[in-house]
Design an enzyme around this catalytic site. Structure first.
Site, short mmCIF file in Angstrom:
data_model
loop_
_atom_site.label_atom_id
_atom_site.label_comp_id
_atom_site.label_asym_id
_atom_site.label_seq_id
_atom_site.Cartn_x
_atom_site.Cartn_y
_atom_site.Cartn_z
N ALA A 21 32.62 17.70 35.75
CA ALA A 21 31.31 17.46 36.39
C ALA A 21 30.79 16.11 35.92
CB ALA A 21 30.34 18.57 36.03
N SER A 22 31.29 15.04 36.53
CA SER A 22 31.00 13.70 36.02
C SER A 22 30.41 12.74 37.03
CB SER A 22 32.29 13.08 35.46
OG SER A 22 33.28 13.00 36.49
N ILE A 27 32.09 17.77 43.60
CA ILE A 27 31.94 19.21 43.77
C ILE A 27 31.44 19.85 42.47
CG2 ILE A 27 33.18 21.37 44.23
CD1 ILE A 27 35.06 19.75 46.03
N TYR A 175 50.49 16.03 42.23
CA TYR A 175 49.19 16.70 42.37
C TYR A 175 49.36 18.02 43.12
CZ TYR A 175 44.32 17.48 43.71
OH TYR A 175 43.07 18.02 43.90
#
Length: 265
Positions: A21-22, A27, A175
């Site tokens: 959460a940066s 999201i 990924y």
């Protein structure tokens, strides 16, 4: 029939850890705001060096914290940590327990981006780097969360995957492999933790506009949505926050696609 009255603060008294959460465009940020608005206290994890190496760059955590705090009341704190380190997941979960005295909700939103390629370009190092952050750290976070969880119900774990089981992600083999593993393991982990009062689900948000797409890609992908727009961070955040509430206690072991009717192909 149960009382259908809606508590405006269904997560009051609970504590959530949200990883990755940066950025206010992300999201993780949108999810944190939803959880805080529902009454949860929060520990926000970030690793700014990763963002600094991306086209969007790093954002001061003071801005992220201010935005989340404005959504509710109670405590919102932050912790940094590179999840490539094997001991980082336990350290971060332990910090939540030390600061708040409990941990009820784990949202694994973090992801390693970049440094990827096609199958022909792939190397062992690239695969290991993505696996360490996107898969291994998520499982170790879950392990430590379950180790500390003491209640007989109400534990919540939500993974963020990317719909790899629904279609190809050309040029992102590392990924896709690492994030796809989370969708594959959700049912197994949820079964192991069901007896501990913990639900485990994965959310595929589909293409979400978090500021990374070029204008040409933005326009091209938008045409694949019936609504004519990309997903916005709060679209999957609403689902993730609901999964954290008691209303979702019967939902576990699921991979939920929050894609707005996205059409592939």
């Amino acid at each position: 029939m149960a009382d259908l009255g809606r508590d405006p603060f269904p997560l009051r008294g609970r504590v959530a850890l949200v990883t990755g959460a940066s950025r206010v465009a992300g999201i993780g940020y949108a999810t944190a705001r939803r959880l805080h608005a529902y009454g949860a206290d929060l520990l926000l994890h970030h690793h700014s060096p990763h963002d600094a190496a991306q086209p969007w760059g790093a954002q001061p955590m003071a801005e992220v914290l201010a935005g989340v705090r404005a959504a509710g009341q109670g405590r919102v704190e932050e912790i940094s940590g590179d999840l490539v380190a094997p001991d980082a997941p336990a350290r971060i979960v332990d910090a939540a327990i030390e600061r708040f005295g409990r941990l009820d909700i784990l949202i694994c939103n973090h992801a390693r981006s970049g440094g990827d390629g096609t199958l022909q370009e792939m190397t062992a190092a690239r695969l290991d780097e993505h696996y360490a952050v996107n898969t291994r750290s998520t499982l170790l976070l879950t392990q430590r969360f379950a180790h500390h969880f003491q209640a007989d119900r109400g534990g919540r774990v939500v993974y963020l995957t990317s719909g790899q089981q629904l279609g190809p992600m050309r040029g992102e083999v590392a990924y896709a492999a690492a994030k796809g593993a989370l969708a594959a393991i959700t049912a197994t982990v949820s079964d192991e933790l069901a007896g501990s009062g913990i639900t485990v689900n994965a959310v595929n948000p589909g293409p979400v506009d978090t500021g990374w797409a070029t204008p040409d890609l933005d326009e091209f992908v938008a045409q694949s949505f019936p609504a004519g727009r990309w997903g916005r961070p709060d679209d999957p955040a609403r689902l993730i926050a609901w999964l954290a509430t008691d209303e979702a206690e019967w939902i576990t072991g699921q991979v939920l696609n929050s894609e707005g009717g996205f059409r592939r192909g």
